[in-house]
Design a protein around this motif. Structure first.
Motif, PDB file in Angstrom:
ATOM      1  N   LEU A 277      -6.384   6.891 110.136  1.00  0.00           N
ATOM      2  CA  LEU A 277      -5.021   6.593 110.587  1.00  0.00           C
ATOM      3  C   LEU A 277      -4.969   6.165 112.041  1.00  0.00           C
ATOM      4  O   LEU A 277      -3.927   5.709 112.509  1.00  0.00           O
ATOM      5  CB  LEU A 277      -4.129   7.828 110.395  1.00  0.00           C
ATOM      6  CG  LEU A 277      -3.889   8.304 108.966  1.00  0.00           C
ATOM      7  CD1 LEU A 277      -3.012   9.542 108.967  1.00  0.00           C
ATOM      8  CD2 LEU A 277      -3.246   7.202 108.137  1.00  0.00           C
TER       9      LEU A 277
ATOM     10  N   VAL B 119       4.742   8.618 107.293  1.00  0.00           N
ATOM     11  CA  VAL B 119       4.851   9.419 108.511  1.00  0.00           C
ATOM     12  C   VAL B 119       6.292   9.357 109.014  1.00  0.00           C
ATOM     13  O   VAL B 119       6.791   8.284 109.360  1.00  0.00           O
ATOM     14  CB  VAL B 119       3.883   8.917 109.600  1.00  0.00           C
ATOM     15  CG1 VAL B 119       3.987   9.789 110.846  1.00  0.00           C
ATOM     16  CG2 VAL B 119       2.456   8.913 109.079  1.00  0.00           C
TER      17      VAL B 119
ATOM     18  N   LEU C 289       1.510   8.041 116.853  1.00  0.00           N
ATOM     19  CA  LEU C 289       0.630   9.066 116.292  1.00  0.00           C
ATOM     20  C   LEU C 289      -0.642   9.144 117.135  1.00  0.00           C
ATOM     21  O   LEU C 289      -1.403   8.177 117.240  1.00  0.00           O
ATOM     22  CB  LEU C 289       0.281   8.744 114.849  1.00  0.00           C
ATOM     23  CG  LEU C 289      -0.680   9.719 114.151  1.00  0.00           C
ATOM     24  CD1 LEU C 289      -0.055  11.098 114.042  1.00  0.00           C
ATOM     25  CD2 LEU C 289      -1.078   9.202 112.774  1.00  0.00           C
TER      26      LEU C 289
ATOM     27  N   ILE D 290       3.872  14.431 108.020  1.00  0.00           N
ATOM     28  CA  ILE D 290       2.923  13.517 107.376  1.00  0.00           C
ATOM     29  C   ILE D 290       2.952  13.814 105.880  1.00  0.00           C
ATOM     30  O   ILE D 290       2.543  14.890 105.446  1.00  0.00           O
ATOM     31  CB  ILE D 290       1.504  13.696 107.932  1.00  0.00           C
ATOM     32  CG1 ILE D 290       1.471  13.355 109.421  1.00  0.00           C
ATOM     33  CG2 ILE D 290       0.508  12.815 107.175  1.00  0.00           C
ATOM     34  CD1 ILE D 290       0.107  13.543 110.063  1.00  0.00           C
TER      35      ILE D 290
ATOM     36  N   ILE E 299       2.428  18.941 107.290  1.00  0.00           N
ATOM     37  CA  ILE E 299       1.686  18.174 106.287  1.00  0.00           C
ATOM     38  C   ILE E 299       2.203  18.538 104.900  1.00  0.00           C
ATOM     39  O   ILE E 299       2.230  19.717 104.523  1.00  0.00           O
ATOM     40  CB  ILE E 299       0.180  18.444 106.388  1.00  0.00           C
ATOM     41  CG1 ILE E 299      -0.337  18.020 107.770  1.00  0.00           C
ATOM     42  CG2 ILE E 299      -0.581  17.696 105.296  1.00  0.00           C
ATOM     43  CD1 ILE E 299      -1.776  18.374 108.018  1.00  0.00           C
TER      44      ILE E 299
ATOM     45  N   ILE F 252       0.519   7.174 102.440  1.00  0.00           N
ATOM     46  CA  ILE F 252       0.847   8.171 103.454  1.00  0.00           C
ATOM     47  C   ILE F 252       2.087   7.689 104.198  1.00  0.00           C
ATOM     48  O   ILE F 252       2.105   6.583 104.737  1.00  0.00           O
ATOM     49  CB  ILE F 252      -0.315   8.385 104.443  1.00  0.00           C
ATOM     50  CG1 ILE F 252      -1.557   8.894 103.712  1.00  0.00           C
ATOM     51  CG2 ILE F 252       0.079   9.363 105.532  1.00  0.00           C
ATOM     52  CD1 ILE F 252      -2.767   9.066 104.625  1.00  0.00           C
TER      53      ILE F 252
ATOM     54  N   LYS G  79       8.929  10.344 111.853  1.00  0.00           N
ATOM     55  CA  LYS G  79       8.744  10.624 113.268  1.00  0.00           C
ATOM     56  C   LYS G  79      10.017  10.984 114.016  1.00  0.00           C
ATOM     57  O   LYS G  79       9.970  11.212 115.219  1.00  0.00           O
ATOM     58  CB  LYS G  79       8.110   9.401 113.940  1.00  0.00           C
ATOM     59  CG  LYS G  79       6.728   9.061 113.401  1.00  0.00           C
ATOM     60  CD  LYS G  79       6.168   7.810 114.027  1.00  0.00           C
ATOM     61  CE  LYS G  79       6.827   6.563 113.472  1.00  0.00           C
ATOM     62  NZ  LYS G  79       6.192   5.341 113.971  1.00  0.00           N
TER      63      LYS G  79
ATOM     64  N   LEU H  86       2.694  13.741 117.232  1.00  0.00           N
ATOM     65  CA  LEU H  86       3.556  12.591 117.024  1.00  0.00           C
ATOM     66  C   LEU H  86       4.508  12.474 118.207  1.00  0.00           C
ATOM     67  O   LEU H  86       5.272  13.398 118.491  1.00  0.00           O
ATOM     68  CB  LEU H  86       4.356  12.732 115.725  1.00  0.00           C
ATOM     69  CG  LEU H  86       3.670  12.300 114.434  1.00  0.00           C
ATOM     70  CD1 LEU H  86       4.481  12.738 113.227  1.00  0.00           C
ATOM     71  CD2 LEU H  86       3.483  10.797 114.419  1.00  0.00           C
TER      72      LEU H  86
ATOM     73  N   GLU I 236      -7.448  11.557 108.677  1.00  0.00           N
ATOM     74  CA  GLU I 236      -6.770  11.239 109.924  1.00  0.00           C
ATOM     75  C   GLU I 236      -7.565  10.262 110.778  1.00  0.00           C
ATOM     76  O   GLU I 236      -6.983   9.514 111.583  1.00  0.00           O
ATOM     77  CB  GLU I 236      -6.453  12.504 110.719  1.00  0.00           C
ATOM     78  CG  GLU I 236      -7.645  13.410 110.982  1.00  0.00           C
ATOM     79  CD  GLU I 236      -7.798  14.463 109.905  1.00  0.00           C
ATOM     80  OE1 GLU I 236      -7.799  14.096 108.718  1.00  0.00           O
ATOM     81  OE2 GLU I 236      -7.924  15.656 110.248  1.00  0.00           O
TER      82      GLU I 236
ATOM     83  N   SER J  47      13.076  14.023 109.689  1.00  0.00           N
ATOM     84  CA  SER J  47      12.090  14.975 109.178  1.00  0.00           C
ATOM     85  C   SER J  47      12.611  16.399 109.209  1.00  0.00           C
ATOM     86  O   SER J  47      12.119  17.274 108.508  1.00  0.00           O
ATOM     87  CB  SER J  47      10.793  14.874 109.998  1.00  0.00           C
ATOM     88  OG  SER J  47      11.042  15.134 111.358  1.00  0.00           O
TER      89      SER J  47
END
Length: 400
Positions: A143, A208, A150, A227, A181, A206, A210, A167, A140, A214
Motif C-alpha cells: 500500500l 481506506v 497513509l 482500513i 482494521i 481495500i 480517512k 492516517l 501494508e 469512519s
C-alpha cells in the motif's frame, strides 16, 4: 383575410388538436428487477424525443401518456437502459437487468455499499490487481505510495517486522494512532500484525476511510481512520484453480561507513589528533578524548579479530548478506447460483537482508456463501488460519 377564411382555419386547427389528443393514451405498468423480480422505485420513464416523463413509485408502478409508435425509455442507476415501442397495449411491464459494468464501481464503506462516484467522503479504493503482483511479505508494504495521507513507517528492521501505520498524521500524543482494521465487515482491532495474517492473493479490494465518515459507524474506534479489507468470494460456474508464485532477491546498497579498512580508519583517527589536542576547556577535552581513546580501542580489537579470521572482512557483507523472498499461493473458486465458495492456501518465506534473519508465513482460507431461492435468506462461513514463524537471532544478540 376575411372572417370566413379565419373561421375555417380555426376549425381545422381545433380539429387537429382534437385528433392528436384522441391518439394519446395512458400507459401503465410495473418495473421490476430481473434478478429477484422485486419492484424498482425511482426508475426514470420518458417518451424519447420529448420532455414528457415520470418516475416509478415505491412499488415500481408508473403512469405516462403516450401515443402508438412512441418509444418509452426506462433507465435507473446500476441497471441497463431499456426501450419499448408503444403499440395498442395500455399496460407495459418492464424487467431491468443489472449493469455489471456499473456494479464493478461499487465501493465498501462503513455503513454499506455505495458507488464510488457518489461517495463524498475521503475514501481510497485499491483493487486486487494493484497489489497481488507486488513481491512483498506484508499487505501494508504493497500500500505504500498508493493512498494519500497513509504513512507506513518501518520500525522493525527484521523480515516480517510490524510497521507503524498512521492516517493523516498522529491522532494522539500518548494513545494509539493506528487505524481500525476491518476484514469482511468484522472489526479486528488496530494491531498492525492483523494485516500480516492475510495473503495478498486473497484480497478483492481495500478501502481506506480517512475522515469523519469512519466514525459514523465505528465510533471512537475509527477516529484514526479505517482500513476495510474485502476478501475474494466464490463465483458462479465450474471450479477455477489459480496458482500464483514469485521469487526475488533483496540486498542492502553499499555503505562507505562499513567498507573502510583498518589502515584507512587509523589514518582518519590520526588526522583528528591535532584537533583533539587543541581543545582548551578541560571538561570538554576529557569527554572528547575519552571517546577518541575508545575509537582507538575498538580499532585495535577489529585489527586483532581480522588477524584471527585470516584477514579483514567486509562488515556489511557479513552482517547484511541479503536474502531471497518466495511466495506460493494456490486457490479454488466456484459454485452455483445459490452457493458459492472460495478456498486458498499460501506460503511465504522472507529471508530479509540481515544475518540469520528469516520470516515464514502460512495461510489458509475458506469462504462459503449461500442463499435461498427467493434471496431473502442468506448465510455464510468465513474461516481463516494463519501461522507466522519469525527468527530474529541478530536482533536478539544486539539487544543483549
Amino acid at each position: 383575410m376575411n372572417l370566413k377564411t379565419k373561421l375555417i382555419l380555426a376549425i381545422i386547427l381545433m380539429l387537429g388538436i382534437s385528433i392528436n389528443a384522441q391518439n394519446e393514451k395512458t400507459i401503465k405498468g410495473v418495473v421490476v428487477s430481473v434478478a429477484d423480480n422485486f419492484p424498482i422505485p425511482g426508475v426514470n420513464v420518458i417518451v424519447v424525443g420529448t420532455t414528457n416523463g415520470t418516475t416509478t413509485d415505491f412499488d415500481g408502478n408508473y403512469e405516462i401518456k403516450a401515443k402508438s409508435g412512441d418509444v418509452l425509455q426506462f433507465s435507473y442507476v446500476g441497471y441497463t437502459t431499456k426501450t419499448v415501442i408503444v403499440g395498442e397495449q395500455l399496460t407495459i411491464d418492464v424487467s431491468l437487468k443489472e449493469d455489471i459494468a456499473q456494479l464493478d464501481e461499487v465501493v465498501v464503506i462503513g455503513y454499506g455499499d455505495q458507488k464510488q462516484k457518489n461517495v463524498t467522503s475521503a475514501l481510497t479504493k485499491i483493487d486486487s490487481e494493484e497489489i497481488q503482483d507486488i513481491a512483498v511479505a506484508r499487505v501494508e508494504d504493497a500500500l505504500q505510495g498508493r493512498v494519500a495521507g497513509l504513512r507506513i513507517q518501518t520500525v522493525a528492521s527484521e523480515a516480517g517486522g510490524d510497521p507503524k501505520i498512521t492516517l493523516r498524521g498522529p491522532g494522539s500524543i500518548t494513545g494509539s494512532s493506528s487505524p481500525l482494521i476491518v476484514v469482511d465487515g468484522v472489526v479486528l482491532g488496530t494491531d498492525a500484525d492483523i494485516l500480516s495474517s492475510i495473503d495478498n492473493n486473497d484480497i478483492e479490494s481495500i478501502s481506506v476511510l480517512k475522515d469523519a465518515s469512519s466514525v459514523a459507524i465505528y465510533g471512537s474506534r475509527g477516529a484514526n481512520g479505517v482500513i476495510m479489507v474485502t476478501l475474494k468470494q466464490g463465483v458462479e460456474g465450474d471450479t477455477k484453480f489459480t496458482y500464483n508464485t514469485f521469487t526475488g532477491y533483496q540486498f542492502a546498497t553499499d555503505n562507505k561507513n562499513f567498507t573502510f579498512s583498518v589502515a584507512e580508519e587509523r589514518a582518519r583517527l590520526d588526522g583528528l589528533q591535532s584537533a583533539v589536542n587543541s581543545i582548551v576547556d578541560p571538561v570538554n577535552f576529557a569527554r572528547v578524548n575519552s571517546r577518541y581513546d575508545q575509537a582507538y580501542a575498538e580499532l585495535a580489537a577489529w585489527d586483532y579479530l581480522s588477524t584471527l579470521s585470516g584477514g579483514e572482512m567486509d562488515l556489511q557483507k557479513e552482517i547484511l548478506p541479503g536474502g531471497t523472498i518466495t511466495s506460493h499461493s494456490f486457490g479454488a473458486r466456484g459454485g452455483s447460483e445459490l452457493t458459492k465458495y472460495s478456498a486458498s492456501v499460501a506460503f511465504l518465506e522472507d529471508e530479509g537482508i540481515a544475518l540469520a534473519d528469516n520470516f515464514k508465513k502460512y495461510n489458509a482460507n475458506l469462504k462459503i456463501d449461500t442463499k435461498s431461492k427467493s434471496g431473502k435468506i442468506k448465510a455464510g462461513v468465513n474461516l481463516r488460519g494463519s501461522y507466522n514463524d519469525q527468527d530474529r537471532y541478530l536482533l536478539d544478540l544486539l539487544m543483549r
